[in-house]
Design a protein around this motif. Structure first.
Motif, short mmCIF file in Angstrom:
data_model
loop_
_atom_site.label_atom_id
_atom_site.label_comp_id
_atom_site.label_asym_id
_atom_site.label_seq_id
_atom_site.Cartn_x
_atom_site.Cartn_y
_atom_site.Cartn_z
N ALA A 25 0.83 -1.21 0.00
CA ALA A 25 0.00 0.00 0.00
C ALA A 25 0.86 1.25 0.00
N LEU A 26 1.96 1.23 0.73
CA LEU A 26 2.87 2.37 0.76
C LEU A 26 3.53 2.58 -0.60
N LEU A 27 3.93 1.52 -1.25
CA LEU A 27 4.54 1.63 -2.57
C LEU A 27 3.54 2.22 -3.58
N THR A 28 2.31 1.75 -3.55
CA THR A 28 1.29 2.26 -4.46
C THR A 28 1.03 3.74 -4.21
N ALA A 29 0.88 4.10 -2.94
CA ALA A 29 0.62 5.50 -2.59
C ALA A 29 1.79 6.39 -2.97
N ALA A 30 3.00 5.89 -2.74
CA ALA A 30 4.19 6.69 -3.04
C ALA A 30 4.31 6.94 -4.54
N ARG A 31 4.08 5.93 -5.37
CA ARG A 31 4.16 6.12 -6.82
C ARG A 31 3.21 7.22 -7.28
N ALA A 32 2.00 7.19 -6.75
CA ALA A 32 1.00 8.19 -7.15
C ALA A 32 1.38 9.58 -6.68
N LEU A 33 1.80 9.71 -5.43
CA LEU A 33 2.08 11.03 -4.87
C LEU A 33 3.37 11.64 -5.40
N PHE A 34 4.37 10.83 -5.69
CA PHE A 34 5.59 11.38 -6.28
C PHE A 34 5.30 11.98 -7.64
N VAL A 35 4.39 11.36 -8.39
CA VAL A 35 4.02 11.90 -9.69
C VAL A 35 3.17 13.16 -9.52
N GLU A 36 2.22 13.12 -8.60
CA GLU A 36 1.30 14.25 -8.43
C GLU A 36 1.96 15.47 -7.81
N ARG A 37 2.85 15.26 -6.84
CA ARG A 37 3.35 16.38 -6.04
C ARG A 37 4.86 16.59 -6.14
N GLU A 40 9.57 16.63 -3.08
CA GLU A 40 9.42 17.41 -1.86
C GLU A 40 7.97 17.44 -1.39
N GLY A 41 7.04 17.55 -2.33
CA GLY A 41 5.64 17.64 -1.95
C GLY A 41 5.05 16.35 -1.43
N ALA A 42 5.62 15.24 -1.83
CA ALA A 42 5.13 13.94 -1.36
C ALA A 42 5.77 13.63 -0.01
N THR A 43 5.20 14.17 1.04
CA THR A 43 5.77 13.98 2.37
C THR A 43 5.47 12.58 2.89
N VAL A 44 6.24 12.18 3.88
CA VAL A 44 6.02 10.87 4.50
C VAL A 44 4.60 10.79 5.07
N ARG A 45 4.17 11.87 5.69
CA ARG A 45 2.82 11.88 6.28
C ARG A 45 1.75 11.73 5.19
N ALA A 46 1.94 12.42 4.07
CA ALA A 46 0.95 12.34 2.99
C ALA A 46 0.91 10.94 2.37
N ILE A 47 2.08 10.36 2.18
CA ILE A 47 2.15 9.00 1.62
C ILE A 47 1.45 8.01 2.54
N ALA A 48 1.74 8.11 3.84
CA ALA A 48 1.13 7.21 4.80
C ALA A 48 -0.38 7.39 4.84
N ALA A 49 -0.83 8.66 4.79
CA ALA A 49 -2.27 8.92 4.81
C ALA A 49 -2.95 8.32 3.58
N ARG A 50 -2.32 8.45 2.40
CA ARG A 50 -2.89 7.88 1.18
C ARG A 50 -2.96 6.36 1.30
N ALA A 51 -1.98 5.77 1.96
CA ALA A 51 -1.96 4.31 2.12
C ALA A 51 -2.85 3.83 3.26
N GLY A 52 -3.30 4.77 4.10
CA GLY A 52 -4.16 4.40 5.22
C GLY A 52 -3.43 3.76 6.37
N VAL A 53 -2.15 4.16 6.57
CA VAL A 53 -1.35 3.58 7.65
C VAL A 53 -0.67 4.70 8.43
N ASP A 54 -0.07 4.35 9.54
CA ASP A 54 0.67 5.32 10.34
C ASP A 54 1.96 5.72 9.64
N ALA A 55 2.35 6.99 9.79
CA ALA A 55 3.56 7.49 9.12
C ALA A 55 4.82 6.74 9.54
N ALA A 56 4.81 6.19 10.75
CA ALA A 56 5.98 5.43 11.22
C ALA A 56 6.25 4.21 10.36
#
Length: 208
Positions: A25-37, A40-56
């Motif tokens: 889920a993190l890999l899928t969210a990261a691929r999308a957010l790195f392209v969209e933002r 720098e814009g694809a923060t750890v918190r944003a990636i985790a939120a997109r994946a539905g998991v804790d940022a840790a």
């Protein structure tokens, strides 16, 4: 008793680990957010939120955003810092060869994979060009050149990026033959010397 054991084995084989679901889920969210933002814009918190998991979980599974970017977008088997170490581990006169082999070895296994998808999205997403620039110029080649202590490091990094990104685009996105079907050794022999000159050779202008 035997039946119970066999039933337990079937359950273990059929059950998917929840941790692997989180990682995917993190890999899928990261691929999308790195392209969209962009990077720098694809923060750890944003990636985790997109994946539905804790940022840790980003640090838990990948050790940080840089390594997550390396695997999610460029499908590197190790984080970018380790790629730099691998490239620098050996004779300086063969750094160009090690760079070409590293990326072809990774990308050939997936036909370009996420890298090809990223390049295809350049025209649709303004941030994609920045993502590629951040990785190849700052994360990869700037570190390599800092270890080599050469002049015109920024120019050299940009020239190196033209080779790696260019080969990736032509081999996996535009798919020009005969580069698509060329053996890795053939591509290395053709490209590595130019990359080597950009890294350590003379790139100054000829006197008029």
């Amino acid at each position: 008793m035997t039946g119970a054991v066999e039933q337990g084995d079937r359950k273990r084989r059929g059950r998917r680990a929840a941790g692997q679901d989180t990682r995917a889920a993190l890999l899928t969210a990261a691929r999308a957010l790195f392209v969209e933002r962009g990077y720098e814009g694809a923060t750890v918190r944003a990636i985790a939120a997109r994946a539905g998991v804790d940022a840790a979980m980003v640090n838990h599974w990948f050790g940080g955003k840089e390594a997550l970017f390396g695997e999610a977008v460029l499908q590197l088997p190790v984080d970018p810092a380790a790629v730099v170490e691998r490239v620098l581990d050996g004779p300086p006169e063969r750094i160009g060869e090690r760079i070409v082999r590293t990326f072809l070895g990774v990308w050939d296994d997936s036909g370009g994979g996420a890298f090809a998808a990223l390049v295809r999205s350049v025209t649709a997403h303004d941030e994609v060009a920045r993502v590629l620039q951040e990785f190849f110029l700052h994360t990869l080649f700037a570190r390599v050149l800092a270890s080599l202590d050469v002049d015109q490091a920024d120019l050299r990094a940009t020239l190196c990026a033209t080779q790696v990104v260019g080969v990736g685009m032509v081999r996996y996105v535009l798919r020009f033959e005969p580069l698509v079907s060329a053996e890795v050794d053939t591509v290395v022999a053709a490209v590595a010397p130019t990359l080597q000159r950009y890294l350590l050779g003379d790139i100054s202008a000829e006197p008029g």
